[in-house]
Design an enzyme around this catalytic site. Structure first.
Site, mmCIF file in Angstrom:
data_model
loop_
_atom_site.group_PDB
_atom_site.id
_atom_site.type_symbol
_atom_site.label_atom_id
_atom_site.label_comp_id
_atom_site.label_asym_id
_atom_site.label_seq_id
_atom_site.Cartn_x
_atom_site.Cartn_y
_atom_site.Cartn_z
ATOM 1 N N TYR A 273 0.834 -1.212 0.000
ATOM 2 C CA TYR A 273 0.000 0.000 0.000
ATOM 3 C C TYR A 273 0.867 1.260 0.000
ATOM 4 O O TYR A 273 0.676 2.160 -0.831
ATOM 5 C CB TYR A 273 -0.918 -0.024 1.215
ATOM 6 C CG TYR A 273 -1.895 1.117 1.272
ATOM 7 C CD1 TYR A 273 -2.917 1.229 0.331
ATOM 8 C CD2 TYR A 273 -1.816 2.083 2.270
ATOM 9 C CE1 TYR A 273 -3.823 2.281 0.381
ATOM 10 C CE2 TYR A 273 -2.727 3.126 2.334
ATOM 11 C CZ TYR A 273 -3.721 3.233 1.384
ATOM 12 O OH TYR A 273 -4.610 4.272 1.438
ATOM 13 N N LYS A 336 0.135 5.129 23.019
ATOM 14 C CA LYS A 336 0.620 6.513 22.951
ATOM 15 C C LYS A 336 0.894 6.972 21.520
ATOM 16 O O LYS A 336 1.241 8.129 21.306
ATOM 17 C CB LYS A 336 1.886 6.666 23.786
ATOM 18 C CG LYS A 336 1.642 6.455 25.274
ATOM 19 C CD LYS A 336 2.922 6.648 26.080
ATOM 20 C CE LYS A 336 2.656 6.440 27.571
ATOM 21 N NZ LYS A 336 3.911 6.608 28.374
ATOM 22 N N ARG A 403 1.447 10.617 13.622
ATOM 23 C CA ARG A 403 0.876 11.018 12.343
ATOM 24 C C ARG A 403 0.069 12.292 12.562
ATOM 25 O O ARG A 403 -0.940 12.290 13.272
ATOM 26 C CB ARG A 403 -0.016 9.902 11.793
ATOM 27 C CG ARG A 403 -0.531 10.080 10.389
ATOM 28 C CD ARG A 403 0.578 10.152 9.354
ATOM 29 N NE ARG A 403 1.508 9.069 9.348
ATOM 30 C CZ ARG A 403 1.266 7.850 8.876
ATOM 31 N NH1 ARG A 403 0.079 7.556 8.400
ATOM 32 N NH2 ARG A 403 2.194 6.940 8.892
#
Length: 454
Positions: A273, A336, A403
């Site tokens: 991907y 986390k 992210r």
């Protein structure tokens, strides 16, 4: 009476004699004396001669008259007595002549003058012309919401989907709409359509789905993108690629900007991907530079909302489905790691602004609000079931630790940023999941009580 008949007979004899003389019969003489002709008869003969022998002259005169009339009707910037100055009409001659002049001039202007248009505006009374748009993966989660918006604004939409992760139910409400068409087709195979825009969303986007058949996933990203770029080139369509934040891999830069090249494992379990989307971006830019194709690239960050696949392995859908089913919320690793979550309508707005704008990209499209997995679990508990348990499990391979998008470019160049916070968007997704999980069955009492909090 006898005298009248005698006169008519003598006249017929005389005319016959003239005709015989004109044909060169016996007794013709160049010096033959004719009966004197009166002025009226002379004018009549002259008129008959002109009408019979001078057709060309009359044709030229007719053309001249027609040209003169056309010159009068053509717009010249001045319309004599019909021009309005300072809100009053300047009229010459009688009132009737002025009225006729105004009516004639108005017709002439309607026939010959183009409507004046202000740049960037649609003239009053005219609607925006609908576009022909193809959406690959249009029966999927994001694609179906995009189709809703395109049809709502008046476009004709063709959905191309092989229904690997897409669902017909996502677009079933458009059945019967003359502007909607659905084609069952895999983009790995070529397709020929006449369209103005191509939104290329076709590809499984969740780890569960793209790991199921990694070779098929990378073929969809590479061969499927090649086919759709080829279609765009053939028909002159604008092409938008929906890439992903996964092109940044496990980023060493935080937050991620579009100029960051990423930190991707090219041989990992997610590379079908990650690297597939990176290759798709390469192909898109090569077509842009080499074939002068109009392209747009969006890098999509985590998105949630109604119509998501319930068991697709993505964290939001996992937590919501587990809480509704009274199962523990599974947190991988220490919880986390961070993600950013945008509601699907915000993403669709960004995609459309990108397609209609003048910038190629790539553009990060995501919500810069950052949540740890434990914080997300707390929001799900508050929304569905405060008593939902959290269960920790070992982390998956190559799972990014952080992210968060930097959307400065999207704000500046597209005028876009997300507006729906997680606590407002999540209940809408919960309502959709509850109806799909339980169907017509009534949930148990505790779940029904939690529904009142929505």
């Amino acid at each position: 009476m006898a005298s009248m008949l005698l006169g008519a007979s003598s006249d017929m004899i005389y005319r016959g004699h003239d005709a015989q003389a004109a044909l060169g019969g016996d007794g013709y003489s160049a010096k033959k004396q004719h009966r004197p002709v009166g002025p009226c008869r002379a004018r009549a003969r002259a008129l008959r001669y002109v009408l019979g022998e001078q057709r060309l002259v009359f044709a030229l005169v007719g053309m001249a008259i027609a040209s003169f009339v056309l010159l009068l009707a053509a717009p010249s910037g001045r319309h004599g007595a019909a021009v309005k100055t300072s809100g009053q009409e300047l009229m010459s001659g009688s009132a009737a002549a002025g009225l006729a002049a105004r009516q004639y001039t108005g017709v002439a202007r309607m026939a010959y003058e183009e409507p004046r248009r202000v740049p960037g505006r649609v003239p009053l009374g005219l609607k925006r012309k609908g576009l022909r748009v193809v959406v690959t993966g249009g029966a999927g989660f994001v694609g179906s919401h995009l189709v809703d918006r395109l049809l709502a604004r008046g476009d004709s939409v063709i959905v191309v989907d092989n229904f690997f992760t897409g669902r017909k139910e996502n677009v079933l409400h458009h059945a019967g709409n003359p502007n909607f068409e659905m084609i069952r087709h895999d983009v790995v195979e070529p397709i020929l359509l006449e369209v103005d825009q191509i939104y290329h969303l076709a590809c499984p986007a969740s780890p569960v789905h793209y790991k199921y058949n990694p070779v098929k996933t990378i073929k969809t990203n590479v061969v499927g993108t090649l086919n759709m770029l080829g279609l765009a080139k053939r028909v002159g369509a604008r092409f938008l690629l929906t890439s992903t934040s996964e092109v940044y891999g496990d980023p060493l830069q935080h937050p991620q900007v579009e100029t960051y090249w990423g930190n991707v494992n090219p041989i990992g379990v997610r590379s079908c991907y990650d690297e597939g989307k990176r290759t798709a971006e390469t192909l898109t830019m090569d077509y842009h530079r080499g074939a002068n194709l109009e392209v747009r690239i969006a890098r999509i960050f985590n998105t949630y909302g109604p119509r998501m696949c319930i068991d697709d392995g993505r964290v939001v859908s996992n937590f919501v489905a587990q809480a509704l089913r009274k199962e523990p919320l599974t947190v991988y690793g220490d919880g986390k790691q961070t993600r950013s979550f945008q509601y699907v309508s915000d993403l669709v707005e960004g995609l459309m602004k990108l397609m209609e704008g003048e910038h190629v990209g790539p553009f990060n499209l995501g919500n810069p609000g950052e949540f740890t997995m434990l914080e997300l679990a707390k929001v799900v508990q508050d929304t569905i079931d405060p008593n939902a348990r959290i269960e920790f499990r070992p982390n998956t391979a190559d799972d990014p630790h952080k992210r968060k998008p930097d959307i400065s470019r999207a704000k500046e160049l597209l005028g876009w940023e997300p507006v729906i916070p997680l606590r407002n968007g999540l209940p809408l997704m919960v309502h959709d999941f509850r109806s799909r999980i339980f169907g017509d069955r009534e949930p148990d009492a505790s779940t029904a009580a939690a529904a009142g909090d929505d």
